[in-house]
Design a protein around this motif. Sequence first.
Motif, PDB file in Angstrom:
ATOM      1  N   LYS A  98      27.680  45.265  50.617  1.00 50.49           N
ATOM      2  CA  LYS A  98      28.841  44.169  49.802  1.00 50.49           C
ATOM      3  C   LYS A  98      28.788  43.774  47.911  1.00 50.49           C
ATOM      4  O   LYS A  98      27.930  42.866  48.030  1.00 50.49           O
ATOM      5  N   VAL A  99      29.820  43.759  47.739  1.00 48.12           N
ATOM      6  CA  VAL A  99      29.325  43.026  46.548  1.00 48.12           C
ATOM      7  C   VAL A  99      30.166  41.236  46.221  1.00 48.12           C
ATOM      8  O   VAL A  99      30.850  41.220  47.398  1.00 48.12           O
ATOM      9  N   ILE A 100      28.879  40.736  46.188  1.00 44.93           N
ATOM     10  CA  ILE A 100      29.031  39.278  46.595  1.00 44.93           C
ATOM     11  C   ILE A 100      29.164  39.092  45.033  1.00 44.93           C
ATOM     12  O   ILE A 100      29.689  37.349  44.805  1.00 44.93           O
ATOM     13  N   GLU A 101      28.942  39.371  43.607  1.00 43.46           N
ATOM     14  CA  GLU A 101      29.073  38.628  42.658  1.00 43.46           C
ATOM     15  C   GLU A 101      29.122  39.806  41.721  1.00 43.46           C
ATOM     16  O   GLU A 101      28.401  40.843  41.952  1.00 43.46           O
ATOM     17  N   ILE A 102      30.268  39.674  40.640  1.00 46.23           N
ATOM     18  CA  ILE A 102      30.364  40.152  39.779  1.00 46.23           C
ATOM     19  C   ILE A 102      29.721  39.757  38.182  1.00 46.23           C
ATOM     20  O   ILE A 102      30.789  38.791  37.722  1.00 46.23           O
ATOM     21  N   ALA A 103      29.406  40.102  37.196  1.00 45.22           N
ATOM     22  CA  ALA A 103      29.051  39.073  35.820  1.00 45.22           C
ATOM     23  C   ALA A 103      29.640  39.901  34.400  1.00 45.22           C
ATOM     24  O   ALA A 103      28.225  40.735  34.693  1.00 45.22           O
TER      25      ALA A 103
ATOM     26  N   SER B  57      33.836  46.457  24.628  1.00 43.35           N
ATOM     27  CA  SER B  57      33.301  48.130  24.835  1.00 43.35           C
ATOM     28  C   SER B  57      33.691  48.049  26.115  1.00 43.35           C
ATOM     29  O   SER B  57      33.476  47.533  26.764  1.00 43.35           O
ATOM     30  N   SER B  58      33.947  49.564  26.275  1.00 39.67           N
ATOM     31  CA  SER B  58      33.754  50.050  27.423  1.00 39.67           C
ATOM     32  C   SER B  58      32.437  50.413  27.847  1.00 39.67           C
ATOM     33  O   SER B  58      32.930  50.369  28.848  1.00 39.67           O
ATOM     34  N   ALA B  59      31.541  49.812  27.159  1.00 42.59           N
ATOM     35  CA  ALA B  59      30.585  50.709  28.061  1.00 42.59           C
ATOM     36  C   ALA B  59      29.603  48.974  28.038  1.00 42.59           C
ATOM     37  O   ALA B  59      28.266  49.411  28.245  1.00 42.59           O
ATOM     38  N   ASP B  60      30.060  47.964  28.000  1.00 44.96           N
ATOM     39  CA  ASP B  60      29.373  46.863  28.034  1.00 44.96           C
ATOM     40  C   ASP B  60      28.434  46.308  29.684  1.00 44.96           C
ATOM     41  O   ASP B  60      29.261  47.344  30.505  1.00 44.96           O
ATOM     42  N   PRO B  61      27.788  46.050  28.823  1.00 45.51           N
ATOM     43  CA  PRO B  61      27.351  45.835  31.349  1.00 45.51           C
ATOM     44  C   PRO B  61      27.562  45.422  31.945  1.00 45.51           C
ATOM     45  O   PRO B  61      27.832  44.076  31.830  1.00 45.51           O
ATOM     46  N   ILE B  62      27.636  45.299  32.769  1.00 46.37           N
ATOM     47  CA  ILE B  62      28.401  44.188  34.059  1.00 46.37           C
ATOM     48  C   ILE B  62      27.247  43.954  35.366  1.00 46.37           C
ATOM     49  O   ILE B  62      27.032  45.360  35.757  1.00 46.37           O
ATOM     50  N   ALA B  63      26.598  43.273  35.567  1.00 53.16           N
ATOM     51  CA  ALA B  63      26.246  42.880  36.473  1.00 53.16           C
ATOM     52  C   ALA B  63      26.527  42.600  37.783  1.00 53.16           C
ATOM     53  O   ALA B  63      27.660  42.044  37.879  1.00 53.16           O
ATOM     54  N   VAL B  64      26.243  43.534  38.560  1.00 52.03           N
ATOM     55  CA  VAL B  64      26.763  43.801  39.767  1.00 52.03           C
ATOM     56  C   VAL B  64      25.944  43.027  40.842  1.00 52.03           C
ATOM     57  O   VAL B  64      24.822  43.787  40.798  1.00 52.03           O
ATOM     58  N   VAL B  65      26.058  42.328  41.902  1.00 56.82           N
ATOM     59  CA  VAL B  65      25.156  41.404  42.684  1.00 56.82           C
ATOM     60  C   VAL B  65      25.647  41.929  44.169  1.00 56.82           C
ATOM     61  O   VAL B  65      26.839  42.021  44.764  1.00 56.82           O
ATOM     62  N   PHE B  66      25.030  42.448  45.084  1.00 61.55           N
ATOM     63  CA  PHE B  66      25.212  43.154  46.148  1.00 61.55           C
ATOM     64  C   PHE B  66      24.651  42.725  47.216  1.00 61.55           C
ATOM     65  O   PHE B  66      23.197  42.315  47.058  1.00 61.55           O
ATOM     66  N   GLU B  67      25.363  42.163  48.724  1.00 62.94           N
ATOM     67  CA  GLU B  67      24.010  41.495  49.820  1.00 62.94           C
ATOM     68  C   GLU B  67      23.560  43.059  50.486  1.00 62.94           C
ATOM     69  O   GLU B  67      24.845  44.193  50.996  1.00 62.94           O
ATOM     70  N   VAL B  68      22.394  43.508  50.547  1.00 60.68           N
ATOM     71  CA  VAL B  68      22.412  44.908  51.120  1.00 60.68           C
ATOM     72  C   VAL B  68      22.373  44.802  52.464  1.00 60.68           C
ATOM     73  O   VAL B  68      21.778  43.644  53.228  1.00 60.68           O
TER      74      VAL B  68
END
Length: 151
Positions: A11-16, A26-37
Amino acid sequence: MTQSSAVFSGKVIEIADKNQNSSIQSSADPIAVVFEVEESWKGINQTQVVVYTERSSESCGFEFSLHNEYLVYAHENAGNLNASICSRTTLLSAADQEKQDLGKGEGSTEQISIDLTTENSTNTNQLYIYLLIVALFLGGGYITLKRRTKK
């Protein structure tokens, strides 16, 4: 699965998005997504994990949504896990057949907690320090210039 470094559901718990407030994006900028596994089939033994993707699907980024659950196929690149629209990553609710094919996964054994806001505040603090140094430098130059023009 053989081409992926990690396969898990979570489950996605945070998006940075460190460039969210930037005037240049840019459409290529990195997005960090934290998951609760929730369940792992390959490469993950932690309760939380960060997966990176590009800002938008125009650059092959997978557009994750907060609080949604996904079946994630990620590959490792420079020590980070990455997911894209070209991987088999999908909403967990649409992955019944894949989960059946994968069989029973394993639970997480290493309890960790990831907070990306700490990382972002560190970057913000560094920016303020740099701006302070520039302001001091410009202020010193202004004072020196004023003294020279008085003579």
